[in-house]
Design a protein around this motif. Structure first.
Motif, PDB file in Angstrom:
ATOM      1  N   THR A  10       0.833  -1.181   0.000  1.00 47.97           N
ATOM      2  CA  THR A  10       0.000   0.000   0.000  1.00 47.97           C
ATOM      3  C   THR A  10       0.880   1.249   0.000  1.00 47.97           C
ATOM      4  O   THR A  10       1.822   1.360   0.800  1.00 47.97           O
ATOM      5  N   ASP A  25      -5.551  -0.660   5.222  1.00 49.64           N
ATOM      6  CA  ASP A  25      -5.022  -1.513   4.162  1.00 49.64           C
ATOM      7  C   ASP A  25      -4.300  -2.726   4.731  1.00 49.64           C
ATOM      8  O   ASP A  25      -4.512  -3.859   4.295  1.00 49.64           O
ATOM      9  N   THR A  28      -6.632  -5.211   6.241  1.00 51.38           N
ATOM     10  CA  THR A  28      -7.323  -5.955   5.185  1.00 51.38           C
ATOM     11  C   THR A  28      -6.423  -7.027   4.592  1.00 51.38           C
ATOM     12  O   THR A  28      -6.834  -8.179   4.412  1.00 51.38           O
ATOM     13  N   SER A  38       4.133  -1.318   3.296  1.00 51.87           N
ATOM     14  CA  SER A  38       3.635   0.050   3.124  1.00 51.87           C
ATOM     15  C   SER A  38       4.742   1.023   2.753  1.00 51.87           C
ATOM     16  O   SER A  38       5.887   0.870   3.145  1.00 51.87           O
ATOM     17  N   LYS A  79      -1.672  -1.118  -4.023  1.00 53.23           N
ATOM     18  CA  LYS A  79      -2.824  -0.235  -3.861  1.00 53.23           C
ATOM     19  C   LYS A  79      -2.308   1.165  -3.545  1.00 53.23           C
ATOM     20  O   LYS A  79      -1.438   1.331  -2.693  1.00 53.23           O
ATOM     21  N   GLY A  81      -3.402   5.043  -2.312  1.00 52.27           N
ATOM     22  CA  GLY A  81      -4.468   5.798  -1.669  1.00 52.27           C
ATOM     23  C   GLY A  81      -4.137   7.278  -1.682  1.00 52.27           C
ATOM     24  O   GLY A  81      -3.959   7.878  -2.733  1.00 52.27           O
ATOM     25  N   CYS A 215     -10.857   2.799   1.464  1.00 53.06           N
ATOM     26  CA  CYS A 215      -9.517   2.228   1.622  1.00 53.06           C
ATOM     27  C   CYS A 215      -9.602   0.708   1.745  1.00 53.06           C
ATOM     28  O   CYS A 215      -8.828  -0.033   1.104  1.00 53.06           O
ATOM     29  N   THR A 216     -10.531   0.252   2.551  1.00 58.66           N
ATOM     30  CA  THR A 216     -10.678  -1.180   2.794  1.00 58.66           C
ATOM     31  C   THR A 216     -11.091  -1.914   1.524  1.00 58.66           C
ATOM     32  O   THR A 216     -10.556  -2.984   1.199  1.00 58.66           O
ATOM     33  N   SER A 218     -10.674  -1.020  -1.689  1.00 54.57           N
ATOM     34  CA  SER A 218      -9.615  -1.052  -2.710  1.00 54.57           C
ATOM     35  C   SER A 218      -8.465  -1.958  -2.302  1.00 54.57           C
ATOM     36  O   SER A 218      -7.878  -2.651  -3.147  1.00 54.57           O
ATOM     37  N   SER A 219      -8.136  -1.993  -1.024  1.00 51.96           N
ATOM     38  CA  SER A 219      -7.048  -2.880  -0.594  1.00 51.96           C
ATOM     39  C   SER A 219      -7.476  -4.339  -0.642  1.00 51.96           C
ATOM     40  O   SER A 219      -6.649  -5.229  -0.891  1.00 51.96           O
TER      41      SER A 219
END
Length: 275
Positions: A10, A25, A28, A38, A79, A81, A215-216, A218-219
C-alpha cells in the motif's frame, strides 16, 4: 502460490485513528492472508471526528520506501491511496512504471469522511495523466468521479457516461462506487472493463460507522489480485468483504466509526460451523 508467498504494497497516508489509510489496508491484507507492506506518503492526525492535520512525507523518503520494497520484497499487487500533491503522484507513478509492477489498484482519495481535503486541487491532472493509465482497477466514489470527469453525476445515464470517460483515461477496469447514493435502498457499484457493464448490488446498511470503507474496499481488491484472482472476481470478493465490514461495523469514537476488518472471516467461519 501459497498465502505465505503473496505480498501486497500500500502506498498511502497514515491514519492515526486506525480506520482508514495504511492501517486499514494492512488490516485488510492480513485478514485476507496476504503479507502487507507500506510506503507512507503522509502522516495525518486523525480520528473518527475528522482530520486535524496533514503532514506529507518528502518525495525522497517515499521513493526510498518503494525502492526498498522492490529490492527485497517485490509485491504481487499495489494499492495507492492518499497521494496528496502532484509531485508525489508523478514520482510514485514513475516508480510504478519503471518497476513494471502489475495489479495496481488506484483509490483516488480526495476528501476525508469529515470533509478535509486529502488531495490538492492542482494534483487532479497529475492523477489523471500519470497514475490512472497504469491502473488495473480504479475505485472512485461519485464525488471523486465528478472531479475526475468534470461532470455532474445525478442520473444512471450520468454514471454510465462518467465510467466511460474514466475508462478512456487508461485504467483497465473502473468501479464507480454507489455509497454516496444515500437515498437508495441498495448500494450499487457499477463496474466497466472497457466492454461490459456489470452492477454489483448489496443492501444498504444504515450506519454512520463507515470510516475507511474506500480504503478497505480497494485494498481488498489488491489482496485478491495478489492471490491471482481475475479482476472481476477480485472486485466481487472485495464487495463481499466490505459489505461484511459495514454490517458489523465498530461503534467506537464520537464520529464516523470504522468498519470491522475481521467481520468477513468471522462471518465465513460462522457459516462453515453451521453447514
Amino acid at each position: 502460490m501459497s498465502y505465505k508467498q503473496t505480498m501486497a504494497l500500500t502506498i498511502a497516508g497514515s491514519d492515526s485513528g486506525g480506520g482508514a489509510g495504511i492501517q486499514a489496508d494492512l488490516k485488510t491484507f492480513q485478514e485476507l492472508n496476504v503479507y502487507g507492506m507500506s510506503a507512507i506518503t503522509a502522516v495525518t492526525a486523525q480520528n473518527t471526528t475528522g482530520v486535524q492535520g496533514v503532514y506529507p512525507v518528502e518525495v525522497e523518503g517515499i521513493l526510498q520506501q518503494i525502492d526498498s520494497i522492490q529490492e527485497d520484497l517485490p509485491p504481487h499487487a499495489i494499492k495507492t491511496g492518499m497521494l496528496f500533491n502532484s509531485e508525489i503522484i508523478e514520482a510514485v507513478a514513475g516508480r510504478l512504471k519503471n518497476y513494471e509492477w502489475k495489479n495496481i489498484v488506484v483509490d483516488p482519495v480526495m476528501i476525508a469522511k469529515g470533509g478535509a481535503p486529502l488531495l490538492l486541487e492542482e494534483a487532479v491532472n497529475s492523477l489523471k495523466e500519470h497514475l490512472l493509465p497504469l491502473a488495473e482497477v480504479i475505485t472512485p466514489n461519485i464525488p471523486e468521479a465528478e472531479v475526475l470527469t468534470g461532470m455532474e453525476i445525478k442520473t444512471y445515464e450520468d454514471k454510465i457516461n462518467a465510467i466511460k470517460i474514466l475508462s478512456s483515461m487508461g485504467p483497465k477496469m473502473v468501479v464507480l462506487k454507489g455509497g454516496h447514493d444515500a437515498d437508495d435502498e441498495e448500494s450499487v457499484d457499477i463496474v466497466y472493463d472497457g466492454d461490459t457493464i456489470t452492477e454489483l448490488r448489496t443492501s444498504r446498511i444504515q450506519t454512520k460507522n463507515t470510516h475507511g470503507t474506500g480504503c478497505t474496499f480497494s485494498s481488498a481488491i489488491a489482496a485478491f489480485l495478489a492471490q491471482g484472482k481475475a479482476p472481476m472476481e477480485a472486485v466481487r470478493l472485495a464487495k463481499a468483504f466490505i459489505q461484511a465490514a459495514i454490517e458489523d461495523s465498530l461503534d467506537i469514537g464520537k464520529g464516523h466509526g470504522p468498519t470491522n476488518h475481521w467481520a468477513f472471516n468471522r462471518k465465513n467461519r460462522s457459516r462453515e460451523n453451521h453447514s
